[in-house]
Design an enzyme around this catalytic site. Sequence first.
Site, mmCIF file in Angstrom:
data_model
loop_
_atom_site.group_PDB
_atom_site.id
_atom_site.type_symbol
_atom_site.label_atom_id
_atom_site.label_comp_id
_atom_site.label_asym_id
_atom_site.label_seq_id
_atom_site.Cartn_x
_atom_site.Cartn_y
_atom_site.Cartn_z
ATOM 1 N N ASP A 160 -5.030 5.225 -13.465
ATOM 2 C CA ASP A 160 -5.766 4.929 -12.227
ATOM 3 C C ASP A 160 -5.682 6.114 -11.274
ATOM 4 O O ASP A 160 -5.429 5.958 -10.075
ATOM 5 C CB ASP A 160 -5.208 3.663 -11.554
ATOM 6 C CG ASP A 160 -6.162 3.137 -10.488
ATOM 7 O OD1 ASP A 160 -5.735 2.359 -9.614
ATOM 8 O OD2 ASP A 160 -7.354 3.537 -10.514
ATOM 9 N N GLY B 164 -2.850 -3.123 -1.044
ATOM 10 C CA GLY B 164 -3.448 -2.695 -2.316
ATOM 11 C C GLY B 164 -3.110 -3.733 -3.375
ATOM 12 O O GLY B 164 -1.951 -4.080 -3.548
ATOM 13 N N ASN C 274 -4.486 7.395 -4.687
ATOM 14 C CA ASN C 274 -3.149 7.363 -5.294
ATOM 15 C C ASN C 274 -2.439 8.710 -5.214
ATOM 16 O O ASN C 274 -1.350 8.870 -5.764
ATOM 17 C CB ASN C 274 -3.239 6.893 -6.755
ATOM 18 C CG ASN C 274 -3.500 5.383 -6.831
ATOM 19 O OD1 ASN C 274 -3.216 4.655 -5.877
ATOM 20 N ND2 ASN C 274 -4.071 4.923 -7.927
HETATM 21 C C1 LIG Z 1 3.138 6.942 7.789
HETATM 22 O O1 LIG Z 1 2.699 6.806 6.444
HETATM 23 C C2 LIG Z 1 1.490 6.185 6.242
HETATM 24 C C3 LIG Z 1 0.647 5.809 7.280
HETATM 25 C C4 LIG Z 1 -0.568 5.178 6.936
HETATM 26 C C5 LIG Z 1 -1.419 4.748 8.073
HETATM 27 O O2 LIG Z 1 -1.379 5.311 9.145
HETATM 28 N N1 LIG Z 1 -2.182 3.667 7.833
HETATM 29 C C6 LIG Z 1 -2.996 3.116 8.914
HETATM 30 C C7 LIG Z 1 -2.179 2.005 9.598
HETATM 31 C C8 LIG Z 1 -3.046 1.300 10.621
HETATM 32 N N2 LIG Z 1 -4.277 0.786 10.015
HETATM 33 C C9 LIG Z 1 -5.083 0.091 11.020
HETATM 34 C C10 LIG Z 1 -5.084 1.867 9.394
HETATM 35 C C11 LIG Z 1 -4.285 2.567 8.300
HETATM 36 C C12 LIG Z 1 -0.937 4.973 5.601
HETATM 37 C C13 LIG Z 1 -0.072 5.364 4.570
HETATM 38 C C14 LIG Z 1 1.142 5.951 4.903
HETATM 39 N N3 LIG Z 1 2.096 6.367 4.001
HETATM 40 C C15 LIG Z 1 2.360 5.909 2.736
HETATM 41 C C16 LIG Z 1 1.688 4.817 2.151
HETATM 42 C C17 LIG Z 1 2.052 4.501 0.839
HETATM 43 C C18 LIG Z 1 3.028 5.248 0.188
HETATM 44 C C19 LIG Z 1 3.673 6.308 0.821
HETATM 45 N N4 LIG Z 1 3.310 6.603 2.077
HETATM 46 C C20 LIG Z 1 3.153 4.721 -1.109
HETATM 47 C C21 LIG Z 1 4.069 5.227 -2.174
HETATM 48 N N5 LIG Z 1 2.305 3.701 -1.241
HETATM 49 N N6 LIG Z 1 1.631 3.563 -0.071
HETATM 50 C C22 LIG Z 1 0.654 2.592 0.063
HETATM 51 C C23 LIG Z 1 0.806 1.363 -0.615
HETATM 52 C C24 LIG Z 1 -0.200 0.407 -0.473
HETATM 53 CL CL1 LIG Z 1 0.004 -1.124 -1.260
HETATM 54 C C25 LIG Z 1 -1.347 0.607 0.291
HETATM 55 C C26 LIG Z 1 -1.485 1.827 0.963
HETATM 56 C C27 LIG Z 1 -2.699 2.061 1.809
HETATM 57 C C28 LIG Z 1 -3.825 2.628 0.983
HETATM 58 C C29 LIG Z 1 -3.581 4.077 0.807
HETATM 59 N N7 LIG Z 1 -3.793 4.582 -0.397
HETATM 60 O O3 LIG Z 1 -3.197 4.747 1.768
HETATM 61 C C30 LIG Z 1 -0.484 2.809 0.842
#
Ligand SMILES: COc1cc(C(=O)NC2CCN(C)CC2)ccc1Nc1cc2c(cn1)c(C)nn2-c1cc(Cl)cc(CCC(N)=O)c1
Length: 302
Positions: A151, A37, A156
């Site tokens: 935002d 992000g 978020n």
């Molecule tokens: C186990 O926890 C998570 C898992 C996943 C996930 O499974 N993402 C998959 C990974 C594999 N790829 C191929 C698809 C997405 C995504 C988010 C998780 N948890 C998770 C993600 C988190 C947070 C807490 N917890 C916080 C706080 N900030 N961010 C954060 C920060 C950024 Cl820069 C970007 C993103 C991704 C976009 C979004 N809004 O999800 C997230």
Amino acid sequence: TRNSKIAKCYPLPDVAQVVIDPDTQRRYFRGRLLGKGGFARCYEVTDMKTNQGYACKVVAKARIAKPHQRKKIVNEIEIHRSLNYPYVVGFHGFFEDDKNVYILLELCSRKSLVQLLKQRKSLLEPEVRYFMRQAIKACSYLHSQNIIHRDIKLGNFFINNDMQLKLGDFGLACRVGASTHDDMTVCGTPNYIAPEVLKKGRHGYEVDTWALGCVMYTLLVGRPPFETMSLKETYTRIKTNQYVIPSRISRSAAKLIQKFLSNNPQSRPCLHTVCETDEFFVKGFVPSSLPSSCCMVPPRFT
Ligand SMILES: COc1cc(C(=O)NC2CCN(C)CC2)ccc1Nc1cc2c(cn1)c(C)nn2-c1cc(Cl)cc(CCC(N)=O)c1
């Protein structure tokens, strides 16, 4: 700009398998990439002593070489570290090494409302009451700390293992009264940006209230209220308050959405009282918890 293109084409320094916080000497094992992000990449990391998992936002210093870019990260850390509330993502520390800045945040294992809505298409009214109550309480808390998030959007609002909502990403947040109001150029997300920001007038806490209306509409309907094929058309519809609420939406939900999406910021509901006074919450069932199955299939409220 040209520089950001250059920055993009150089390979980013890898994040080491183990990152160490020089102040606490804590060692974190880097797990998988959770997502990206802005300037940040977010990894799942594990404290090698306590086995506690975190979401670690990593920002390459090469990406924030410019003062205004560095200021954004400093602003995010300075605001987020001062917060403590059940529906706001926990802040667990930050540190840097020669290559990166690391921000340790609460891991929300069920990702965000983006993924939930992608899976479910749209939510039932009791689920929307459950999530909107937590989202409103989170924003009401921010506003009581003189902070505007700026935002608010589905991506978020993260969801932890117990299906609790956690508001995150304070990269665009600002303290009211700070001189940063002038930088409130069109920097929000197009779908959820308030009309007063587009008209470049004065704007304040109410921009978050407007965005919460967009979140409520999107959860119930399955798409944002002002989404069109072009950004210009979307901005026109926002400024002229042009949106349609499908007839399948209940009267109390429609009335609350209309209040949130008032063109006049002063007509939008008060976030400190709306959950206790508005018919949508008072006359409807607000679950105290949700089963994790809601991420996949509609719940049966017996
Ligand atoms: C186990 O926890 C998570 C898992 C996943 C996930 O499974 N993402 C998959 C990974 C594999 N790829 C191929 C698809 C997405 C995504 C988010 C998780 N948890 C998770 C993600 C988190 C947070 C807490 N917890 C916080 C706080 N900030 N961010 C954060 C920060 C950024 Cl820069 C970007 C993103 C991704 C976009 C979004 N809004 O999800 C997230």
